[in-house]
Structure formats: C-alpha cells, structure tokens
Design a protein around this motif. Sequence first.
Motif, PDB file in Angstrom:
ATOM      1  N   ALA A 191      56.017  21.321 -93.109  1.00 21.01           N
ATOM      2  CA  ALA A 191      55.629  20.927 -94.469  1.00 21.01           C
ATOM      3  C   ALA A 191      54.396  21.714 -94.896  1.00 21.01           C
ATOM      4  CB  ALA A 191      55.328  19.429 -94.519  1.00 21.01           C
ATOM      5  N   LEU A 192      54.298  21.989 -96.181  1.00 19.80           N
ATOM      6  CA  LEU A 192      53.144  22.716 -96.704  1.00 19.80           C
ATOM      7  C   LEU A 192      51.906  21.826 -96.617  1.00 19.80           C
ATOM      8  CD1 LEU A 192      52.049  25.250 -98.148  1.00 19.80           C
ATOM      9  CD2 LEU A 192      52.605  24.123-100.323  1.00 19.80           C
ATOM     10  N   ALA A 193      50.928  22.247 -95.822  1.00 18.77           N
ATOM     11  CA  ALA A 193      49.715  21.457 -95.626  1.00 18.77           C
ATOM     12  C   ALA A 193      48.549  21.976 -96.466  1.00 18.77           C
ATOM     13  CB  ALA A 193      49.317  21.461 -94.150  1.00 18.77           C
ATOM     14  N   ASP A 194      48.530  23.279 -96.712  1.00 15.05           N
ATOM     15  CA  ASP A 194      47.449  23.878 -97.491  1.00 15.05           C
ATOM     16  C   ASP A 194      47.918  25.247 -97.956  1.00 15.05           C
ATOM     17  OD1 ASP A 194      45.000  24.084 -98.720  1.00 15.05           O
ATOM     18  OD2 ASP A 194      43.808  23.833 -96.888  1.00 15.05           O
ATOM     19  N   LYS A 195      47.294  25.755 -98.997  1.00 17.89           N
ATOM     20  CA  LYS A 195      47.686  27.069 -99.505  1.00 17.89           C
ATOM     21  C   LYS A 195      46.485  27.741-100.159  1.00 17.89           C
ATOM     22  CE  LYS A 195      49.531  25.316-103.920  1.00 17.89           C
ATOM     23  NZ  LYS A 195      49.133  23.909-103.734  1.00 17.89           N
ATOM     24  N   ARG A 196      46.603  29.055-100.304  1.00 18.78           N
ATOM     25  CA  ARG A 196      45.515  29.829-100.911  1.00 18.78           C
ATOM     26  C   ARG A 196      46.138  31.054-101.573  1.00 18.78           C
ATOM     27  NH1 ARG A 196      40.602  27.639-101.859  1.00 18.78           N
ATOM     28  NH2 ARG A 196      38.866  29.069-101.540  1.00 18.78           N
TER      29      ARG A 196
END
Length: 200
Positions: free
Chosen positions: A29-34
């Motif tokens: 699952a996507l936990a963080d992004k930048r």
Amino acid sequence: MFAVIDTETTWRDEVMSIGIAVSDFDSFALADKRYYILTPYKDHGGMYTDTLYVRTPNLECSRAAAMKDLRDFLKSNDVTDIFAYNAIFDHRHLPELQYLDWYDIMKLAAYRQYNPKIPYNADCCGTGRLKSGYGVESIYRMLSGNMRYSELHNALTDAVDELEIMRMLKHEFTVYSNAKITSTVTKDWTKSAEYDIIKK
C-alpha cells in the motif's frame, strides 16, 4: 520499507522530475510519496513536459536541493531499497542514490517464470522474457485486466503505478534478489553541467 522511483528527462537527457512512492512488502500500500520538479531543467523541454504539473510538486527547486530533501525523505522512512521499472535508466540518471540497493521490477514483470499472467502463447525468448510488449503500460494491462489503462508519463503517477505492478505480481522481497542491479554509472557525473549546478 522500500521505495519505487521514476524520473522524466528532457530532450537533452537531463532529469526534470522525480517521483517516489514508499511502501512495504506486507501490504504494497502507498505509505508516503514525494514529487520534485527540477529547475532549470523543467524549462528545457522533453517528450513529457506537458504532464509535469498534473501533480503538484512537493518541491520545485534545483537538483541539489531536491536530492538533499529526497535523501532525508528516504532516511525518515527507513528506506534502503529502491525499485524502478527498467531501473538501469533511473539508476544511471540518479548517481546520488547509488548508495542504496536498486532492483528492476521489469526483470520479474517481463519474464514468464515470474509473471503468471503472461499468455501461454506469448512470444518469449529462451530466458522466458517477452520479446515485445513488456513496457509499463502493457504489463499493467496484463496484470490488472484493465485494457483502458494508459501510462501518464508523470514521474509521481508512474511511480505509484509501478508500485501497483509490484502488488499485482505478489512477490516477496527475496524474489527480487534476481532483479538486483549493480552500481555502474555510464557517464562521468563530475564533468556534467548538472554537477556544476549542484556544486553551487
């Protein structure tokens, strides 16, 4: 935790944007992004310049500032492993991150022995790799069954989509040992115009 990274480049092969998605091998699952848009390269023009702003960047800044923030971001998420689709390309363009371990998603997604959704009658090499049709868009459609999916060619959305490819493949981290790439920079980074800007 691990990260999936994607870059978009200018006509002159300069990195103009970087997208990164952080996840874990338990959930994918996507936990963080930048997302970074790099100056001045964003103004140099590229095949996918028109998709730069379909996502709002966390930073629009020099490469030096972006890489400092990105390294801090990875450290804060305890990321030591980087994944990318056709990782040789991104690995070559981001020598500042070659202290991390890099893995190529394509080295599993494009091979019959790792991708059970490859049709039995698909034209493959003796190694099991598809002879054609193994780009992100084709593989995503194959795994998801969504024939309407279209790769956007924005660094952040592509990184998130490549994370989804990993989720659909359902391989544990140990399987990716077969997809690890070595640290081989093909250009002398210290002699590039980009390096001159970083030094400033």
